[in-house]
Design an enzyme around this catalytic site. Sequence first.
Site, PDB file in Angstrom:
ATOM      1  N   GLU A  64     -49.014   7.800  60.778  1.00 25.05           N
ATOM      2  CA  GLU A  64     -48.380   6.480  60.219  1.00 25.05           C
ATOM      3  C   GLU A  64     -48.246   5.555  58.641  1.00 25.05           C
ATOM      4  O   GLU A  64     -48.240   4.680  58.934  1.00 25.05           O
ATOM      5  CB  GLU A  64     -49.971   5.332  61.231  1.00 25.05           C
ATOM      6  N   TYR A 148     -53.228  -2.552  61.540  1.00 24.98           N
ATOM      7  CA  TYR A 148     -52.206  -1.960  62.223  1.00 24.98           C
ATOM      8  C   TYR A 148     -52.723  -0.455  62.290  1.00 24.98           C
ATOM      9  O   TYR A 148     -52.732  -0.707  63.705  1.00 24.98           O
ATOM     10  CB  TYR A 148     -50.995  -2.388  61.476  1.00 24.98           C
ATOM     11  N   ASP A 166     -46.400  -4.958  63.273  1.00 23.08           N
ATOM     12  CA  ASP A 166     -45.903  -4.689  62.402  1.00 23.08           C
ATOM     13  C   ASP A 166     -44.350  -4.794  62.085  1.00 23.08           C
ATOM     14  O   ASP A 166     -44.338  -6.083  62.716  1.00 23.08           O
ATOM     15  CB  ASP A 166     -45.896  -2.627  62.259  1.00 23.08           C
TER      16      ASP A 166
END
Length: 419
Positions: A64, A148, A166
């Site tokens: 991520e 997020y 996102d």
Amino acid sequence: AGVPAAAPAPPPARHLFSDPAEVEALRGNLLAWYDRCKRDLPWRALAATEPDADRRGYAVWVSEIMLQQTQVATVIDYYKRWMQKWPTLQALAEASLEEVNELWAGLGYYSRGKRLQEAARKVVSELAGRMPRTAEDLQKLLPGVGRYTAGAIASISYGQATGVVDGNVIRVLCRLRCIGADSSSPAVIDRLWDTANVLVDSSRPGDFNQALMELGATVCVPKAPLCGECPVKQHCQAWRRKLFGKPPPVPDVEDCGVGDCPLCPPATEPWDSSLGVTNFPRKAAKKPPRAMRTATCVLERRGCHGAPEYLIVQRPSSGLLAGLWEFPSLPLAQDLQEKKEREELADHLQAWMGRPVAAKGLQFIGEVIHIFSHIHQTYVVYSLHLDGDVTLGPALSPSRWVTEDEFHASAVSTAMKKV
Ligand code: SF4
């Protein structure tokens, strides 16, 4: 007196998912499509097969952070190298920052690697190596992990039914629900988080979130979305609107039945039928990037084996390109004359080497332009050959001589490689 304040009106129905049957159908269609079409990515394989929960959370976390602002295709090789070198939080915590920067070199937004490592050290030293298991704790306890990333790790690694928002999700949701107000405004972002949390499938939250992002990355793309192939088009208000054209000539703000709707496109920029579904999302105009000029000098000497060597110096440990290595560089004021730029660079080099450097001796090579996220950087490149032994003067930052191969293996930015 005595008149109660009106409760804020709920957003108009067309911007919500208020029908449970529709939500159920959307989840089913999206997950079936994901099962058929998802890309085979190394972090997905790890998330699906790694039995150790801390390793699994770490594997998703690394992916991520690398994927922030960076294309999937670019990330894959970096990710594989990283996970091979540091397969656990403990391994990463023991690495040096120099090694982290070397592996990260070329991936951009360099502070990400450093922050990831600092956070890994914190998990090892303060949390006994145990990853927090919920989005709330991940965001609270891990530096550099925002809402997020926390939602992504918690849903993908730990099955928490929590949504994520996102850039891809913003685009898909704004289109599904015809949200045309500025998608970076807090009101719209809050609404999108609520929607993501309503939609997320509680039995497969990680897959659902990845499916929504995958849809944005491969089908509901910014410029030419493939609506014909879209698995959720029957739930998409923007698609419907495109198919059925503009409703009777009423002002757009009244489309959803509420004047001044905070989620519709502003009355001054109504639906444009030539744009179709790409009417959504809308963004406020971006600030133009700041222009910067930097003089940089490639200092070259003959190394002891006869091969040329180049001097690189380390940038400060905070700010842009923190801790990376570069050719000696000096930010310049805008609109300096070329002669003056050269003189300033010569003075700067003199401080490095503790011996006079003639401005005339600097050979102008050319200019290199590199766009950082918010900076339009021009490097004015010079070179200087040095004879004999060079002893560096009282340097302000660490410096070293490297061969060309060593240069490429060092923690240097893409911009310096261009130079
Ligand atoms: Fe996006 Fe088109 Fe699918 Fe709507 S129908 S979600 S606009 S790809």
